[in-house]
Structure formats: structure tokens, C-alpha cells
Design an enzyme around this catalytic site. Structure first.
Site, PDB file in Angstrom:
ATOM      1  N   ARG A 179       5.325  11.891  -6.025  1.00 36.84           N
ATOM      2  CA  ARG A 179       5.409  10.445  -5.873  1.00 36.84           C
ATOM      3  C   ARG A 179       6.870  10.061  -5.683  1.00 36.84           C
ATOM      4  O   ARG A 179       7.785  10.787  -6.090  1.00 36.84           O
ATOM      5  CB  ARG A 179       4.834   9.732  -7.099  1.00 36.84           C
ATOM      6  N   TYR A 219     -10.596  12.557  -1.377  1.00 36.57           N
ATOM      7  CA  TYR A 219     -10.199  13.344  -0.209  1.00 36.57           C
ATOM      8  C   TYR A 219     -11.372  14.045   0.454  1.00 36.57           C
ATOM      9  O   TYR A 219     -11.225  14.585   1.549  1.00 36.57           O
ATOM     10  CB  TYR A 219      -9.131  14.361  -0.611  1.00 36.57           C
ATOM     11  N   LYS A 228       3.251  10.295 -14.185  1.00 38.63           N
ATOM     12  CA  LYS A 228       2.821   9.034 -14.778  1.00 38.63           C
ATOM     13  C   LYS A 228       2.594   9.171 -16.276  1.00 38.63           C
ATOM     14  O   LYS A 228       2.217  10.239 -16.753  1.00 38.63           O
ATOM     15  CB  LYS A 228       1.522   8.566 -14.112  1.00 38.63           C
ATOM     16  N   HIS A 286       3.835   7.520   0.060  1.00 38.51           N
ATOM     17  CA  HIS A 286       2.594   8.082  -0.483  1.00 38.51           C
ATOM     18  C   HIS A 286       1.763   8.808   0.567  1.00 38.51           C
ATOM     19  O   HIS A 286       0.919   9.633   0.225  1.00 38.51           O
ATOM     20  CB  HIS A 286       1.759   6.967  -1.127  1.00 38.51           C
ATOM     21  N   HIS A 333      -3.360  14.998 -10.835  1.00 38.46           N
ATOM     22  CA  HIS A 333      -4.413  14.031 -11.155  1.00 38.46           C
ATOM     23  C   HIS A 333      -5.019  14.340 -12.512  1.00 38.46           C
ATOM     24  O   HIS A 333      -5.464  15.463 -12.754  1.00 38.46           O
ATOM     25  CB  HIS A 333      -5.522  14.072 -10.090  1.00 38.46           C
ATOM     26  N   ARG A 338       1.846  12.530   0.299  1.00 36.13           N
ATOM     27  CA  ARG A 338       0.986  13.035  -0.768  1.00 36.13           C
ATOM     28  C   ARG A 338      -0.449  13.184  -0.247  1.00 36.13           C
ATOM     29  O   ARG A 338      -1.108  14.205  -0.488  1.00 36.13           O
ATOM     30  CB  ARG A 338       1.050  12.053  -1.937  1.00 36.13           C
TER      31      ARG A 338
END
Length: 227
Positions: free
Chosen positions: A76, A206, A100, A171, A197, A174
Site C-alpha cells: 500500500r 479477485y 493496517k 492501489h 489480507h 496491488r
């Protein structure tokens, strides 16, 4: 909007302005899972962008290393902006990424990415007391203030290269990495692990991207039904 409306109606009933529970009449808005397909930059566009960077300059070496981190590791923009010198283990060939919610993960450092970062550190990074890997090119010479700095770098790089990318943000690299991994046969769990994730449902989006691969399955299934 519906949450705010319910709160207002409950307050109105509490004040005595209305007697009926009108908040219960506000309909629930459907929250569809995976409503949109991620817009991913293609592998060819990524190659064009990287080839357009002038690595003979200090800024070019910095931008090239940042773009490689985005494209090869799927980081990110904030993870790149806040990367520090101590996060890179050159002997082990690893980089520690601050994700995150304070999540920290160790990722392998590809040879080309490590070489690009080293080139910037040796022949491009200004002298500074900051421990950030990537520094601003203009005074004050400090690290990026946040993810917006990396996003701005991506936007200007795409514009200079004349590339009509799906978006102008960081992004998309990514998303591009995820779709490339999927097309090469990587599992969703492997993709989720690379992208950091925490929720498997985040990676499931995806599965709707690789339309080309899905189309190749259709005639195979049709032919097998005739057997």
C-alpha cells in the site's frame, strides 16, 4: 444516510414530537458483497512505466524503487511511505512491512527491488536524520507526510509516461499483482498472504477479475459434456 435518518427519528420520538416508531420503517439498504471489480494496471503498462523512469537522476532512482515496491510486493502507498531503514534486513533478504492496524509482516525482498533501493540509498538519498527510506526531494528533506505523497508520485509518473492506466492511484499496482498471481495459478490464500489480507473475503474479489481465464474453461466444459 439511513443510519442518520433512524437516529433522527429515534430522537424525535424521544422528544415526543412523534409517537410512532418511525425509525423501524426506514428500509435496510442492501450491502452487496464485492460490488465492483478492482481496476488493475496491466503487466505491460507496468513495464512501460518502469522503463520510462530516468534512473540517471536521484529522483528517478527514488521513484523507480518506489514503483518496484508497489508492483512487485503489492504494498500500500502508506506502507511504502513509512518504510524505515531498519525495516530492511539485507542479509536475510527481507523487508518488514507495517500494515493496517499495526499489523507487521515479513516479506521476501526480490533481488531487483533490493538493487533498486540500494541504488537510491547509495546514489540518490539526501543526507538526513530521518530514518525513512524514501525522502522528499524538496525542502524540508524528510520522509513523505503520508500515503498521498506516494500517490502523487504515481500520478505524475503515469502522466509523464503518457500511460492510460485504469486509475491514477497507487492501489492499482496491488490489484495488478493479485490478478497476475491468479492468472499464474496462485491460490486465493497465497494471494491473501502476499497482500496481507486478514479477511479471506477481501481476496475473493479477485475471482471476478480473470475473465480471460474463465472464458477458456467454457469450451472445455462444453466439449466434455458431449463425451
Amino acid at each position: 444516510m439511513t443510519t442518520a435518518l433512524r437516529s433522527f427519528l429515534r430522537y424525535a420520538r424521544y422528544r415526543g414530537d412523534v409517537t410512532l416508531d418511525l425509525a423501524a420503517a426506514v428500509p435496510v439498504v442492501a450491502n452487496w458483497s464485492m460490488p465492483s471489480i478492482p481496476r488493475a494496471i496491466s503487466a505491460e503498462q507496468t513495464r512501460q512505466l518502469l522503463a520510462s523512469i530516468d534512473r540517471r537522476t536521484a529522483i528517478g532512482r527514488r521513484d523507480y524503487a518506489i514503483l518496484l515496491l508497489l508492483a512487485r510486493l503489492g504494498l500500500r502507498s502508506g506502507e511504502v511511505a513509512f518504510l524505515e531503514l531498519d525495516d530492511i534486513d539485507w542479509r536475510a533478504g527481507q523487508v518488514s512491512v507495517h500494515g493496517k492496524s499495526g499489523q507487521r509482516s515479513e516479506m521476501p525482498l526480490p533481488a531487483d527491488v533490493g538493487k533498486a533501493i540500494a541504488a537510491y540509498l547509495l546514489r540518490g538519498r539526501p543526507h538526513s536524520a530521518s530514518r525513512r527510506v524514501f525522502l522528499r526531494a524538496k525542502a524540508p528533506i524528510t520522509g513523505f507526510r503520508g500515503p498521498c505523497g506516494v500517490g502523487s508520485l504515481v500520478r505524475h509518473s503515469l502522466q509523464r509516461a503518457g500511460i492510460d492506466a485504469p486509475t491514477m492511484g497507487a492501489h492499482q499496482f496491488r490489484h495488478g499483482l493479485a490478478t497476475q498471481m491468479l492468472s499464474r495459478g496462485a491460490s486465493l490464500s497465497e494471494i491473501g498472504e502476499v497482500l496481507g489480507h486478514r479477511d479471506p473475503n477481501t481476496t475473493r474479489i479477485y475471482t471476478s477479475v480473470d475473465i480471460k481465464a474463465l472464458r477458456t474453461l467454457a469450451p472445455r466444459r462444453h466439449s466434455s459434456c458431449r463425451l
